[in-house]
Design a protein around this motif. Sequence first.
Motif, mmCIF file in Angstrom:
data_model
loop_
_atom_site.group_PDB
_atom_site.id
_atom_site.type_symbol
_atom_site.label_atom_id
_atom_site.label_comp_id
_atom_site.label_asym_id
_atom_site.label_seq_id
_atom_site.Cartn_x
_atom_site.Cartn_y
_atom_site.Cartn_z
ATOM 1 N N LEU A 21 0.845 -1.180 0.000
ATOM 2 C CA LEU A 21 0.000 0.000 0.000
ATOM 3 C C LEU A 21 0.883 1.232 0.000
ATOM 4 O O LEU A 21 1.739 1.381 0.864
ATOM 5 C CB LEU A 21 -0.912 0.011 1.228
ATOM 6 N N LYS A 22 0.675 2.098 -0.963
ATOM 7 C CA LYS A 22 1.467 3.309 -1.045
ATOM 8 C C LYS A 22 0.542 4.458 -1.374
ATOM 9 O O LYS A 22 -0.248 4.391 -2.310
ATOM 10 C CB LYS A 22 2.540 3.159 -2.117
ATOM 11 N N ARG A 23 0.627 5.498 -0.585
ATOM 12 C CA ARG A 23 -0.175 6.693 -0.820
ATOM 13 C C ARG A 23 0.747 7.794 -1.295
ATOM 14 O O ARG A 23 1.871 7.918 -0.839
ATOM 15 C CB ARG A 23 -0.889 7.121 0.456
ATOM 16 N N ASP A 24 0.239 8.617 -2.197
ATOM 17 C CA ASP A 24 1.014 9.740 -2.684
ATOM 18 C C ASP A 24 1.235 10.740 -1.562
ATOM 19 O O ASP A 24 0.352 10.980 -0.739
ATOM 20 C CB ASP A 24 0.299 10.428 -3.851
ATOM 21 N N ARG A 25 2.399 11.311 -1.556
ATOM 22 C CA ARG A 25 2.751 12.270 -0.516
ATOM 23 C C ARG A 25 1.884 13.523 -0.645
ATOM 24 O O ARG A 25 1.670 14.033 -1.745
ATOM 25 C CB ARG A 25 4.218 12.627 -0.643
ATOM 26 N N GLY A 26 1.376 13.987 0.474
ATOM 27 C CA GLY A 26 0.597 15.207 0.477
ATOM 28 C C GLY A 26 -0.884 15.005 0.230
ATOM 29 O O GLY A 26 -1.632 15.978 0.149
ATOM 30 N N THR A 27 -1.348 13.758 0.107
ATOM 31 C CA THR A 27 -2.771 13.517 -0.146
ATOM 32 C C THR A 27 -3.589 13.564 1.137
ATOM 33 O O THR A 27 -4.806 13.556 1.072
ATOM 34 C CB THR A 27 -3.002 12.156 -0.825
ATOM 35 N N THR B 176 -9.841 8.948 3.471
ATOM 36 C CA THR B 176 -11.238 9.182 3.814
ATOM 37 C C THR B 176 -11.847 7.869 4.273
ATOM 38 O O THR B 176 -11.230 6.806 4.197
ATOM 39 C CB THR B 176 -12.016 9.708 2.598
ATOM 40 N N LYS B 177 -13.093 7.931 4.704
ATOM 41 C CA LYS B 177 -13.771 6.721 5.151
ATOM 42 C C LYS B 177 -13.877 5.723 3.994
ATOM 43 O O LYS B 177 -13.687 4.518 4.157
ATOM 44 C CB LYS B 177 -15.156 7.089 5.680
ATOM 45 N N ARG B 178 -14.152 6.247 2.812
ATOM 46 C CA ARG B 178 -14.255 5.393 1.626
ATOM 47 C C ARG B 178 -12.896 4.764 1.299
ATOM 48 O O ARG B 178 -12.811 3.569 0.986
ATOM 49 C CB ARG B 178 -14.746 6.225 0.451
ATOM 50 N N ASP B 179 -11.821 5.575 1.363
ATOM 51 C CA ASP B 179 -10.482 5.050 1.126
ATOM 52 C C ASP B 179 -10.141 3.952 2.138
ATOM 53 O O ASP B 179 -9.570 2.921 1.795
ATOM 54 C CB ASP B 179 -9.434 6.163 1.231
ATOM 55 N N ARG B 180 -10.481 4.176 3.388
ATOM 56 C CA ARG B 180 -10.203 3.217 4.445
ATOM 57 C C ARG B 180 -10.904 1.888 4.171
ATOM 58 O O ARG B 180 -10.334 0.821 4.349
ATOM 59 C CB ARG B 180 -10.663 3.822 5.786
ATOM 60 N N ARG B 181 -12.165 1.936 3.723
ATOM 61 C CA ARG B 181 -12.896 0.702 3.392
ATOM 62 C C ARG B 181 -12.231 -0.028 2.229
ATOM 63 O O ARG B 181 -12.123 -1.255 2.240
ATOM 64 C CB ARG B 181 -14.342 1.039 3.029
ATOM 65 N N GLU B 182 -11.775 0.725 1.235
ATOM 66 C CA GLU B 182 -11.101 0.095 0.097
ATOM 67 C C GLU B 182 -9.786 -0.553 0.528
ATOM 68 O O GLU B 182 -9.446 -1.643 0.064
ATOM 69 C CB GLU B 182 -10.862 1.134 -0.997
ATOM 70 N N ILE B 183 -9.070 0.112 1.414
ATOM 71 C CA ILE B 183 -7.819 -0.453 1.925
ATOM 72 C C ILE B 183 -8.100 -1.727 2.713
ATOM 73 O O ILE B 183 -7.427 -2.745 2.549
ATOM 74 C CB ILE B 183 -7.076 0.582 2.796
ATOM 75 N N ASP B 184 -9.128 -1.688 3.572
ATOM 76 C CA ASP B 184 -9.488 -2.871 4.348
ATOM 77 C C ASP B 184 -9.922 -4.021 3.445
ATOM 78 O O ASP B 184 -9.587 -5.179 3.693
ATOM 79 C CB ASP B 184 -10.600 -2.553 5.350
ATOM 80 N N ASP B 185 -10.684 -3.712 2.382
ATOM 81 C CA ASP B 185 -11.105 -4.756 1.443
ATOM 82 C C ASP B 185 -9.901 -5.359 0.733
ATOM 83 O O ASP B 185 -9.849 -6.564 0.483
ATOM 84 C CB ASP B 185 -12.091 -4.195 0.415
ATOM 85 N N LEU B 186 -8.928 -4.519 0.403
ATOM 86 C CA LEU B 186 -7.725 -5.006 -0.255
ATOM 87 C C LEU B 186 -6.930 -5.925 0.662
ATOM 88 O O LEU B 186 -6.465 -6.988 0.252
ATOM 89 C CB LEU B 186 -6.847 -3.827 -0.697
ATOM 90 N N LEU B 187 -6.797 -5.526 1.933
ATOM 91 C CA LEU B 187 -6.049 -6.347 2.889
ATOM 92 C C LEU B 187 -6.774 -7.637 3.234
ATOM 93 O O LEU B 187 -6.164 -8.667 3.471
ATOM 94 C CB LEU B 187 -5.785 -5.551 4.169
ATOM 95 N N ASP B 188 -8.105 -7.600 3.294
ATOM 96 C CA ASP B 188 -8.898 -8.776 3.631
ATOM 97 C C ASP B 188 -9.410 -9.497 2.396
ATOM 98 O O ASP B 188 -10.316 -10.300 2.495
ATOM 99 C CB ASP B 188 -10.086 -8.382 4.515
#
Length: 137
Positions: free
Chosen positions: A104-110, A114-126
């Motif tokens: 997982l890599k996020r662009d610097r300064g972003t 958000t809540k939506r981003d967090r759900r997508e990250i959790d879905d990716l990890l799970d």
Amino acid sequence: MPEKEKLRIDKYLWAIRQFKTRTLASDACRAGRVKLNGNNIKPSHEVKVDEVYQVSKGPERKVVKVTGLLENRVDAKTAVLYYEDITPVEQTSAFQSMFHAPVLKRDRGTGRPTKRDRREIDDLLDGDKPSVAEEEE
């Protein structure tokens, strides 16, 4: 090498080269990263032959069985004689390569996700776990 009857766990882990310094070994014990039978132990815990310890260092997890007591730090070839690494193959760092875990890599300064981003990250990890709908079928 002289063997002692009483030896602290922090000194033992330092002597068998699991930690670079004795202070790091003590800190790991205090933080709960060294366990005996699933229970946290203090740095002053007495080591006994044939005990099995779970040691965590960052992402690395090791299961170490004591085969001998070693008071002073020695070279790596000698240190191996005083413990047995019984870590399951699935938990070794060689098995868990970069290809098994998503990066997982996020662009610097972003900013914060958000809540939506967090759900997508959790879905990716799970992603390897079945969803509730799949389990019911």
